[in-house]
Each structure stands twice: as C-alpha cells, then as structure tokens.
Motif scaffolding. Structure first.
Motif, PDB file in Angstrom:
ATOM      1  N   GLY A  43       0.793  -1.220   0.000  1.00  0.00           N
ATOM      2  CA  GLY A  43       0.000   0.000   0.000  1.00  0.00           C
ATOM      3  C   GLY A  43       0.820   1.262   0.000  1.00  0.00           C
ATOM      4  O   GLY A  43       0.259   2.366   0.065  1.00  0.00           O
ATOM      5  N   ALA A  44       2.151   1.148  -0.099  1.00  0.00           N
ATOM      6  CA  ALA A  44       3.003   2.343  -0.071  1.00  0.00           C
ATOM      7  C   ALA A  44       2.978   3.114  -1.384  1.00  0.00           C
ATOM      8  O   ALA A  44       3.371   4.279  -1.429  1.00  0.00           O
ATOM      9  CB  ALA A  44       4.444   1.952   0.261  1.00  0.00           C
ATOM     10  N   GLY A  45       2.530   2.470  -2.475  1.00  0.00           N
ATOM     11  CA  GLY A  45       2.467   3.137  -3.771  1.00  0.00           C
ATOM     12  C   GLY A  45       3.379   2.554  -4.824  1.00  0.00           C
ATOM     13  O   GLY A  45       3.478   3.090  -5.936  1.00  0.00           O
ATOM     14  N   LYS A  46       4.058   1.441  -4.517  1.00  0.00           N
ATOM     15  CA  LYS A  46       5.016   0.854  -5.466  1.00  0.00           C
ATOM     16  C   LYS A  46       4.328   0.429  -6.766  1.00  0.00           C
ATOM     17  O   LYS A  46       4.795   0.763  -7.856  1.00  0.00           O
ATOM     18  CB  LYS A  46       5.722  -0.351  -4.827  1.00  0.00           C
ATOM     19  N   SER A  47       3.232  -0.309  -6.641  1.00  0.00           N
ATOM     20  CA  SER A  47       2.542  -0.793  -7.842  1.00  0.00           C
ATOM     21  C   SER A  47       1.981   0.352  -8.659  1.00  0.00           C
ATOM     22  O   SER A  47       2.012   0.316  -9.902  1.00  0.00           O
ATOM     23  CB  SER A  47       1.415  -1.765  -7.448  1.00  0.00           C
ATOM     24  N   THR A  48       1.479   1.382  -7.986  1.00  0.00           N
ATOM     25  CA  THR A  48       0.962   2.543  -8.712  1.00  0.00           C
ATOM     26  C   THR A  48       2.077   3.217  -9.498  1.00  0.00           C
ATOM     27  O   THR A  48       1.895   3.573 -10.677  1.00  0.00           O
ATOM     28  CB  THR A  48       0.335   3.545  -7.730  1.00  0.00           C
ATOM     29  N   LEU A  49       3.250   3.376  -8.886  1.00  0.00           N
ATOM     30  CA  LEU A  49       4.379   3.985  -9.593  1.00  0.00           C
ATOM     31  C   LEU A  49       4.771   3.147 -10.803  1.00  0.00           C
ATOM     32  O   LEU A  49       4.998   3.690 -11.898  1.00  0.00           O
ATOM     33  CB  LEU A  49       5.565   4.135  -8.635  1.00  0.00           C
ATOM     34  N   VAL A  50       4.840   1.840 -10.637  1.00  0.00           N
ATOM     35  CA  VAL A  50       5.196   0.960 -11.761  1.00  0.00           C
ATOM     36  C   VAL A  50       4.154   1.074 -12.876  1.00  0.00           C
ATOM     37  O   VAL A  50       4.495   1.126 -14.065  1.00  0.00           O
ATOM     38  CB  VAL A  50       5.324  -0.498 -11.265  1.00  0.00           C
ATOM     39  N   ASN A  51       2.874   1.119 -12.512  1.00  0.00           N
ATOM     40  CA  ASN A  51       1.815   1.217 -13.528  1.00  0.00           C
ATOM     41  C   ASN A  51       1.871   2.551 -14.267  1.00  0.00           C
ATOM     42  O   ASN A  51       1.518   2.630 -15.449  1.00  0.00           O
ATOM     43  CB  ASN A  51       0.446   1.023 -12.880  1.00  0.00           C
ATOM     44  N   LEU A  52       2.309   3.606 -13.601  1.00  0.00           N
ATOM     45  CA  LEU A  52       2.484   4.891 -14.279  1.00  0.00           C
ATOM     46  C   LEU A  52       3.658   4.834 -15.251  1.00  0.00           C
ATOM     47  O   LEU A  52       3.576   5.319 -16.391  1.00  0.00           O
ATOM     48  CB  LEU A  52       2.707   5.998 -13.256  1.00  0.00           C
ATOM     49  N   LEU A  53       4.766   4.244 -14.805  1.00  0.00           N
ATOM     50  CA  LEU A  53       5.971   4.179 -15.644  1.00  0.00           C
ATOM     51  C   LEU A  53       5.795   3.255 -16.847  1.00  0.00           C
ATOM     52  O   LEU A  53       6.495   3.408 -17.852  1.00  0.00           O
ATOM     53  CB  LEU A  53       7.166   3.719 -14.803  1.00  0.00           C
ATOM     54  N   SER A  54       4.883   2.299 -16.747  1.00  0.00           N
ATOM     55  CA  SER A  54       4.676   1.346 -17.844  1.00  0.00           C
ATOM     56  C   SER A  54       3.436   1.670 -18.676  1.00  0.00           C
ATOM     57  O   SER A  54       3.064   0.893 -19.552  1.00  0.00           O
ATOM     58  CB  SER A  54       4.560  -0.075 -17.290  1.00  0.00           C
ATOM     59  N   GLY A  55       2.776   2.801 -18.376  1.00  0.00           N
ATOM     60  CA  GLY A  55       1.662   3.238 -19.212  1.00  0.00           C
ATOM     61  C   GLY A  55       0.323   2.635 -18.880  1.00  0.00           C
ATOM     62  O   GLY A  55      -0.660   2.914 -19.584  1.00  0.00           O
TER      63      GLY A  55
END
Length: 502
Positions: A43-55
């Motif tokens: 829940g820290a935001g790691k997956s959200t950051l990855v999803n932003l970087l990968s479109g």
C-alpha cells in the motif's frame, strides 16, 4: 555508480483514486546498468508507480522522462516501444495459450508476412534455457505449477530484450535453484547496460542484487540513496519509519495432547504414503524444495484432489474428505498460495469476501441478514487490521497484504479446528508478516491446529512446533522446534544425512 543520464525517470508523479492520494510528488531516476531496489510496505504506492511508468495508468500530475524527453503520460504500447518491460507479481499470462505463445505474444517473428515458426521456437527456447526452465513449448501454461508460470512471465519480458526491466516479487514462487538462475541472468543484464528495478520484501535478495534504493511510504518518497554501508535492519527502518521490532513472536508451544488430525498412509498424485498427526494448538510446518509434494498434501487433506489413506481422522468422520465442502463441514479451512486466482473474489466487496464461507450462519429462513453480515465484516477488518476502505470496497483495490488478510480472516467466523496455509506471507511486507504470525500463534493458543506450508525457512524455524521436510513426495524429516534450523531443513530437503524423527 550513479549516471547523469537516466534512461527512465519520474518527475513529481502524483496519482489519486476516488479522490484519495496514493502517490504524491514522487521522483526516481532509473539508470542503465544499475539494479535499483524499490521498497515499501504494502500500500506504499510501489505498484501505482510501476503502472504509471509502464503506461497502465495516467498520472494526475508530474511527468515521465524517457531518454531526456518529457511525457505527460505513456501508454502500454508506447512504453513497450521504449523498451520498458514489467514482470508483475500477479501473473498476466493467458492460461489457455501455450508457453511459446505466451512468451512471444504480440512480438512473434515473421517472414514474408507469415509467422516464422522455426525462428520463434529457437528464440523462445534460448530465453527459457537462459532461465533454466525446461518445459514443452506447446504446453498450455495453465498446466504448469505456479513457480514455472512465474518463470514464463519473466521469460516473456526477457524475450523483448528490454532496456528497462521492472520486476515485482519475481522470486516469490521459485525454488532456490531457480532463484540462482534468475540472479545470474539479472547480473548479466546489468553488465549489458539494462536498467533494472527490483521490488521485493525479501531483504536478503535486495542486499545481494541492488546498489541503489528508493523507499516509498504512504505514497511519498522517504529515501533515495545508495545501499553502500546499509544493512537489512537499516532497510527496515527506512521502510517502516521506526526501529523494527522482533519479526517473529516469542515461541511458546500451545500444543495439546488431543489430535485434531490423524492420518496414516495418505496417498495421492505426488504423495507417497504420508503419515501425519497434528495436535490441537500445534503449529506444524511443512517445508522442503518446491514441488516435492507439500502442496499436494494440503490439497489431499482438504479434498481438492483424490486421495486415499489407511486412516484419516478429522472432525466426526474417519475417512478421507470427499471434497472441499465436506472438508469445511469437518472443520478444515484452506488458504491457497495464489490469492488472486483461488483465495478471494477480486471484483466483489471486502464484506462479501469475508462472510462468504459462513453465509449460512447469517441466513434466517433462507434469507440473508445483511446488517449482521456487515457487522461481522467490520469486526473482522478491525480484528486483522484490514486497511483500505470500508466493507463495501472491492477487494481488488486493496494492497496484496490486505488481500491476504481477507483470505485468512474469512475463515474465522467458522471457527475451524484445522487451518491449512499455503505460503500465507508470500509477497507481503514486514509489518503484515508480523501481524499474520501473531494471528497464527493466537489461533493455536485457542486450540486450532495450524499446518503451515512455507517457502521461507525462517518462518518454519521460528513459528512451528515441528517441521515436516518433504522430498520426492514423502516426509524426509520430522524436526522438532530447536532441532529445526535452516541448515537442518535444507539438508533434509536435499537428502543429506539420515531421516530424522521427532
């Protein structure tokens, strides 16, 4: 060594869901040839950051920089064209397609407008061989065990020869041998100049692979620094923002004399005449190399696969379980390893998932009592500190750790006498692990017999009254607490020394 020219970077990225901020002004530089750890609690935001970087997602603020060029957002196709590949923790394979079709999906080689099958087979075989994965190219991936499916997911990313490779918990289902092969590949990719982002809750892997770390907490970047001179305890402090307590609760056996489960000569596909006795209040560990019959043991006890036994005493009956419905009626509960496919219903609410196994308890004259269900769901969420919204929120919007808590909490209203757990802390953060450990020991203290299959030897060493080590479908060692060390478990799983009996 830090470079002045990142191949991929985030500049002040922000993202909100339903008005709630999940990522706030996060920046990161991803540099060629460096293995960059991205850490944080669930829940820290790691997956959200990855999803932003990968479109996959579009940011609400900030920019993504590729080779010095700013983009307000990317699309998956554009990210792929830039050489950005992601290996997700939750697999994105097409189960009915073959291994070769999954690996090359969307990137098959052609010749004169037609698929070049000879070149396709050669290229996919080379990638699989690099990972040490030996499977038939035309085999449907749904027939593969979870660990091999994980390697196919990694092969799918490597096949595209990425410039940036982001890996999210890539070793959570792999054997020690497969992990070593993967690390060798990652080391080589780093030498070739590929930029690597590594997400893992296994801090020993982070220390082995990575040279730089970015830490997220509650959607904000709290650290961005070299790993030189940093030890695992310091990493935990960076992640949780405080001194780490002891991960495992102090061991105190609560095992009683009375057996909750007594099995003799259990046989099934992958199992060779296993004897098993678990007492009430006992935590029995199940370990060994992946694929040695441990999962089949749990499935056979739970009635999910056909099995036979000379003696099988559980609940009121003295026979093998017919199916999972029969197992539940006899006081058995099972938490699978693959939570998103087998443990929870992702599109449905937290409350429905929590009360589903015990719906009969909340019905009167054939009608559901929704108020009672909602109250039970709220109590369970509070009891296991399930964070991420109210009972009406879909489970798919929760972090992996909170989804795992839901998978465990849903059995509590049934008060099971035997709890079967298949790698329950796979891919969850340090604090969530400790919460699960405390819950398991508390359930044991209440008289529940806990059977814990784990790929983490430390869990088996510190949590369990005994550890059964499996090898080739049979029990290779029965190690009591104190004798069950990491070294003893590994030795027994490799067949070193004689069988040890408690």
């Amino acid at each position: 060594m830090r470079s002045a020219a990142p191949v991929l970077a985030a500049r002040g990225l922000s993202k909100r869901f339903f008005g709630n901020p999940v990522l706030n002004d996060v920046s990161i530089d991803i540099v060629p040839g460096r293995v960059h750890a991205l850490l944080g609690e669930n829940g820290a935001g790691k997956s959200t950051l990855v999803n932003l970087l990968s479109g996959v997602l579009a940011p609400d603020g900030g920019a993504i920089v590729v080779d010095g060029q700013e983009h307000a957002k990317l699309t998956p196709a554009l990210a792929r064209s830039f050489g950005i590949a992601v290996v997700q923790q939750e697999l994105s394979l097409a189960p009915h397609l073959s291994v070769v079709e999954n690996v090359a999906l969307g990137a098959v080689p052609t010749r004169h407008g037609l698929i070049d099958y000879g070149r396709l087979a050669q290229e996919v075989s080379a990638v699989l061989g690099r990972l040490g994965l030996q499977v038939e190219l035309d085999q449907p991936v749904e027939e593969l065990p979870l660990g091999k499916r994980q390697l196919v997911e990694i092969a799918k990313a490597l096949y595209r020869r990425p410039r940036v490779l982001i890996l999210d918990e890539p070793t959570s289902s792999l054997t020690a041998h497969e992990v070593k092969a993967l690390f060798d590949v990652l080391d080589q990719l780093g030498r070739e100049g590929v930029a690597l982002v590594y997400i893992s809750h296994r801090l020993n892997e982070v220390m082995r692979l990575c040279g730089w770390v970015t830490v997220l907490k509650d959607g904000t970047r709290t650290s961005d620094q070299t790993l030189d001179g940093v030890d695992p305890h310091a990493l935990v402090r960076l992640m949780v923002g405080r001194e780490p307590g002891d991960l495992f609760p102090r061991f105190r056996s609560t095992a009683r004399a009375e057996a909750a489960l007594d099995i003799e000569g259990l046989q099934a596909t992958g199992l060779r005449s296993v004897d098993l006795a678990v007492r009430k209040g006992e935590v029995l560990g199940v370990g060994g190399l992946l694929g040695q019959g441990q999962e089949e043991l749990l499935l056979a006890i739970y009635g999910a696969i056909d099995a036979r036994a000379g003696r099988f005493r559980a609940g009121e009956a003295d026979r093998t379980t017919r199916d999972p419905v029969d197992a539940i009626a006899r006081g058995l509960a099972y938490v699978p390893a693959d939570r998103k496919r087998e443990a929870v219903l992702l599109p449905l609410s937290i409350g429905f998932n929590l009360t589903l196994p015990g719906l009969r308890q909340f019905a009167k004259h054939g009608f559901r009592r929704f108020k009672e269900e909602a109250q039970v769901a709220r109590n369970l969420m509070e009891n296991l500190t399930v964070r991420g919204g109210g009972p009406e929120r879909p489970v798919q919007l929760l972090s992996g750790g909170n989804q795992q808590k839901v998978a465990l909490a849903r059995w509590l209203p049934l008060s099971p006498s035997v709890l079967l757990l298949n790698d329950p802390t796979r891919g969850v953060d340090v604090d969530t692990k400790r919460e699960i450990y405390l819950r398991l020991r508390a359930m044991a203290a209440e008289g529940v017999a806990v059977v814990l299959l784990s790929s983490d030897a430390l869990e088996l060493v510190h949590l369990c009254d005994r550890v059964l080590v499996f090898r080739e479908g049979a029990v290779a060692a029965d190690l009591p607490h104190g004798v069950a060390t990491e070294e003893a478990i590994v030795a027994a799983s490799l067949g070193v020394g004689e069988r040890v009996a408690a």
